[in-house]
Enzyme design. Structure first.
Site, PDB file in Angstrom:
ATOM      1  N   ARG A 133       0.868  -1.180   0.000  1.00  0.00           N
ATOM      2  CA  ARG A 133       0.000   0.000   0.000  1.00  0.00           C
ATOM      3  C   ARG A 133       0.899   1.223   0.000  1.00  0.00           C
ATOM      4  O   ARG A 133       1.940   1.244   0.681  1.00  0.00           O
ATOM      5  CB  ARG A 133      -0.906   0.039   1.234  1.00  0.00           C
ATOM      6  CG  ARG A 133      -2.069  -0.941   1.203  1.00  0.00           C
ATOM      7  CD  ARG A 133      -3.157  -0.547   0.182  1.00  0.00           C
ATOM      8  NE  ARG A 133      -4.283  -1.472   0.185  1.00  0.00           N
ATOM      9  CZ  ARG A 133      -4.388  -2.539  -0.608  1.00  0.00           C
ATOM     10  NH1 ARG A 133      -3.445  -2.819  -1.483  1.00  0.00           N
ATOM     11  NH2 ARG A 133      -5.455  -3.314  -0.550  1.00  0.00           N
ATOM     12  N   GLU A 173      -3.618   7.553  -3.580  1.00  0.00           N
ATOM     13  CA  GLU A 173      -4.062   7.007  -4.845  1.00  0.00           C
ATOM     14  C   GLU A 173      -5.369   7.629  -5.322  1.00  0.00           C
ATOM     15  O   GLU A 173      -6.268   7.782  -4.499  1.00  0.00           O
ATOM     16  CB  GLU A 173      -4.269   5.491  -4.640  1.00  0.00           C
ATOM     17  CG  GLU A 173      -3.682   4.681  -5.726  1.00  0.00           C
ATOM     18  CD  GLU A 173      -3.534   3.225  -5.344  1.00  0.00           C
ATOM     19  OE1 GLU A 173      -2.645   2.921  -4.541  1.00  0.00           O
ATOM     20  OE2 GLU A 173      -4.310   2.434  -5.848  1.00  0.00           O
ATOM     21  N   HIS A 195      -1.711   0.338  -9.929  1.00  0.00           N
ATOM     22  CA  HIS A 195      -2.268  -0.656  -8.990  1.00  0.00           C
ATOM     23  C   HIS A 195      -2.769  -1.914  -9.719  1.00  0.00           C
ATOM     24  O   HIS A 195      -3.971  -2.202  -9.750  1.00  0.00           O
ATOM     25  CB  HIS A 195      -3.393  -0.035  -8.141  1.00  0.00           C
ATOM     26  CG  HIS A 195      -3.551  -0.726  -6.818  1.00  0.00           C
ATOM     27  ND1 HIS A 195      -3.925  -0.066  -5.669  1.00  0.00           N
ATOM     28  CD2 HIS A 195      -3.379  -2.025  -6.465  1.00  0.00           C
ATOM     29  CE1 HIS A 195      -3.980  -0.936  -4.670  1.00  0.00           C
ATOM     30  NE2 HIS A 195      -3.665  -2.128  -5.131  1.00  0.00           N
TER      31      HIS A 195
HETATM   32  P1  NAP Z   1      -0.270 -11.368   4.751  1.00  0.00           P
HETATM   33  O1  NAP Z   1      -0.141 -12.803   4.345  1.00  0.00           O
HETATM   34  O2  NAP Z   1      -1.128 -11.023   5.909  1.00  0.00           O
HETATM   35  O3  NAP Z   1       1.216 -10.817   4.987  1.00  0.00           O
HETATM   36  C1  NAP Z   1       1.501  -9.605   5.584  1.00  0.00           C
HETATM   37  C2  NAP Z   1       2.773  -9.781   6.354  1.00  0.00           C
HETATM   38  O4  NAP Z   1       3.143  -8.536   6.920  1.00  0.00           O
HETATM   39  C3  NAP Z   1       2.642 -10.777   7.509  1.00  0.00           C
HETATM   40  O5  NAP Z   1       3.645 -11.739   7.352  1.00  0.00           O
HETATM   41  C4  NAP Z   1       2.863  -9.959   8.754  1.00  0.00           C
HETATM   42  O6  NAP Z   1       3.625 -10.760   9.598  1.00  0.00           O
HETATM   43  C5  NAP Z   1       3.652  -8.767   8.227  1.00  0.00           C
HETATM   44  N1  NAP Z   1       3.447  -7.567   9.045  1.00  0.00           N
HETATM   45  C6  NAP Z   1       2.299  -7.013   9.457  1.00  0.00           C
HETATM   46  N2  NAP Z   1       2.526  -5.911  10.168  1.00  0.00           N
HETATM   47  C7  NAP Z   1       3.877  -5.784  10.225  1.00  0.00           C
HETATM   48  C8  NAP Z   1       4.731  -4.857  10.820  1.00  0.00           C
HETATM   49  N3  NAP Z   1       4.248  -3.837  11.529  1.00  0.00           N
HETATM   50  N4  NAP Z   1       6.057  -5.014  10.663  1.00  0.00           N
HETATM   51  C9  NAP Z   1       6.562  -6.055   9.955  1.00  0.00           C
HETATM   52  N5  NAP Z   1       5.790  -6.958   9.359  1.00  0.00           N
HETATM   53  C10 NAP Z   1       4.463  -6.840   9.506  1.00  0.00           C
HETATM   54  O7  NAP Z   1      -0.813 -10.493   3.536  1.00  0.00           O
HETATM   55  P2  NAP Z   1      -0.536 -10.716   1.973  1.00  0.00           P
HETATM   56  O8  NAP Z   1      -1.635 -11.521   1.400  1.00  0.00           O
HETATM   57  O9  NAP Z   1       0.852 -11.149   1.791  1.00  0.00           O
HETATM   58  O10 NAP Z   1      -0.718  -9.219   1.464  1.00  0.00           O
HETATM   59  C11 NAP Z   1       0.135  -8.200   1.945  1.00  0.00           C
HETATM   60  C12 NAP Z   1      -0.386  -6.847   1.559  1.00  0.00           C
HETATM   61  O11 NAP Z   1      -0.161  -6.659   0.163  1.00  0.00           O
HETATM   62  C13 NAP Z   1      -1.901  -6.669   1.719  1.00  0.00           C
HETATM   63  O12 NAP Z   1      -2.240  -6.235   3.007  1.00  0.00           O
HETATM   64  C14 NAP Z   1      -2.263  -5.649   0.665  1.00  0.00           C
HETATM   65  O13 NAP Z   1      -2.278  -4.361   1.234  1.00  0.00           O
HETATM   66  C15 NAP Z   1      -1.128  -5.766  -0.347  1.00  0.00           C
HETATM   67  N6  NAP Z   1      -1.595  -6.286  -1.653  1.00  0.00           N
HETATM   68  C16 NAP Z   1      -1.560  -5.467  -2.731  1.00  0.00           C
HETATM   69  C17 NAP Z   1      -1.955  -5.927  -3.950  1.00  0.00           C
HETATM   70  C18 NAP Z   1      -1.901  -5.048  -5.167  1.00  0.00           C
HETATM   71  O14 NAP Z   1      -2.785  -5.130  -6.007  1.00  0.00           O
HETATM   72  N7  NAP Z   1      -0.870  -4.242  -5.320  1.00  0.00           N
HETATM   73  C19 NAP Z   1      -2.423  -7.248  -4.101  1.00  0.00           C
HETATM   74  C20 NAP Z   1      -2.402  -8.077  -2.967  1.00  0.00           C
HETATM   75  C21 NAP Z   1      -1.986  -7.593  -1.738  1.00  0.00           C
HETATM   76  P3  NAP Z   1       3.674 -10.551  11.160  1.00  0.00           P
HETATM   77  O15 NAP Z   1       2.266 -10.330  11.597  1.00  0.00           O
HETATM   78  O16 NAP Z   1       4.329 -11.751  11.661  1.00  0.00           O
HETATM   79  O17 NAP Z   1       4.532  -9.348  11.308  1.00  0.00           O
END
Ligand code: NAP
Length: 329
Positions: free
Chosen positions: A247, A276, A294
């Site tokens: 994001r 955005e 995006h």
């Molecule tokens: P996810 O599986 O929940 O992974 C997010 C990771 O971030 C987790 O491993 C979490 O681990 C870590 N995290 C959370 N807060 C943190 C912090 N303060 N410091 C360090 N690490 C932290 O989610 P995902 O499916 O991989 O997706 C990730 C993000 O990508 C989404 O939330 C979304 O905003 C974005 N996304 C964007 C698109 C796009 O179209 N560009 C598409 C898909 C996803 P811990 O809780 O262990 O820290």
């Protein structure tokens, strides 16, 4: 035909943008009224308010601001099914207080988003967009020994900030380039990355100092907003690249524009922006950044799967069941 109609539930579902028809058809199969935003654009806040007011369920986009006022005015609302894995556009606290389920679409967009992160990484490192512009402008007059030199990938260090689903998929793809992998994570170790890539879990500062490519994959929360600011950018190597498909607001975009302008880092590949679809002043004039609108999950297969999952989450709630991808209750 009549029997089919009888089985449809007398609920009103509103879909804020046209999505692949598989999801719409599923909703129509189970719900009597399925209304879709009639325009080929995002709705304004007031338009959204108007459509949401009498709805039992809404299927929302990450660009829809679903705040406390909107949730409170939608008195019949039972479920908000976000068409995304991130849900930072929704006031989760208010939805939870009102007993409204909030759901997302995790997992199905992991691979396409990791692919997009790699597409940005390649584009910026091998100057693909600059090369395209150059060629189209008729400047290509033949092979040149010093034309648009980029950087190599093999053996370099990839830093994954947030080794969840997308971060892990991003890292696994680095195998082909024999890269060293560093990652950060708040809670647990990522044993998949450690066992298959000998990845090392490190602090954010160490990751920024040691990586040649830094790829952001944390969700946007109070804790991660501006996680990468002027100080963090100053820790990165002058030759390093920053990739963001998470994001926009995870990065302080003004600080990034300055770092790119001053060649404090080599470049950036961005799919998401702080405000955005607006870009921070100075961003679009820079050659050392590739800007995508995006597109992380933008493949036909992924968007179709997301449509089905979002529809299934709505149908579960309207049937009185717990939705599979609930993020709040
Ligand atoms: P996810 O599986 O929940 O992974 C997010 C990771 O971030 C987790 O491993 C979490 O681990 C870590 N995290 C959370 N807060 C943190 C912090 N303060 N410091 C360090 N690490 C932290 O989610 P995902 O499916 O991989 O997706 C990730 C993000 O990508 C989404 O939330 C979304 O905003 C974005 N996304 C964007 C698109 C796009 O179209 N560009 C598409 C898909 C996803 P811990 O809780 O262990 O820290």
């Amino acid at each position: 035909m009549n029997r089919k109609r009888e089985r449809r539930m007398s609920f009103r579902v509103f879909v804020t943008r046209l999505i692949p028809e598989k999801g719409i058809n599923l909703l129509k199969k189970f719900c009597q009224t399925v209304e879709i935003n009639p325009y080929d654009r995002s709705l304004t806040y007031d338009e959204l308010l108007h459509y949401v007011k009498d709805s039992d369920a809404i299927l929302t986009m990450l660009s829809d601001v679903i705040d406390a006022r909107l949730i409170n005015e939608a008195v019949k609302l039972k479920v908000i099914a976000n068409y995304a894995v991130g849900y930072d556009n929704i006031d989760i606290k208010t939805a939870t207080e009102r007993g409204i389920f909030v759901t997302n679409t995790p997992g199905v967009l992991t691979d396409s988003t990791a692919d997009m992160a790699w597409a940005l990484l390649f584009s910026i490192t091998r100057r693909v967009v600059e090369g395209d512009k150059y060629t189209r402008a008729g400047k290509f007059v033949g092979w040149e020994p010093m034309l648009l030199l980029g950087g190599d990938l093999v053996g370099k260090t990839l830093g994954i900030v947030g080794a969840g689903r997308v971060g892990t998929a991003m890292a696994m793809r680095s195998m082909g380039w024999l890269m060293k992998v560093l990652y950060t994570s708040r809670s647990s170790r990522n044993t998949v990355l450690e066992e298959s890539l000998c990845a090392r879990r490190v602090s954010l500062d160490t990751l920024l100092r040691e990586s040649d490519f830094v790829s952001i994959h944390v969700p946007l929360t109070g804790e991660t907003r501006h996680m990468i600011g002027a100080k963090e950018l100053s820790l990165m190597k002058k030759t390093a690249y920053l990739i963001n498909t998470a994001r926009g607001a995870v990065i302080d975009e003004e600080a990034l524009v300055n770092a790119l302008k001053n060649k404090q880092i080599a470049g950036a590949g961005l799919d998401v922006y702080e405000e955005e679809p607006k870009l921070k002043p100075g961003m679009k004039e820079l050659d050392n950044v590739v800007l995508a609108p995006h597109l992380g999950s933008a493949t036909i297969e992924t968007r179709t799967r997301m449509a089905v999952i979002a529809a299934e989450n709505i149908i579960s709630v309207l049937k009185g069941e717990r939705p599979k991808n609930c993020v709040n209750i």
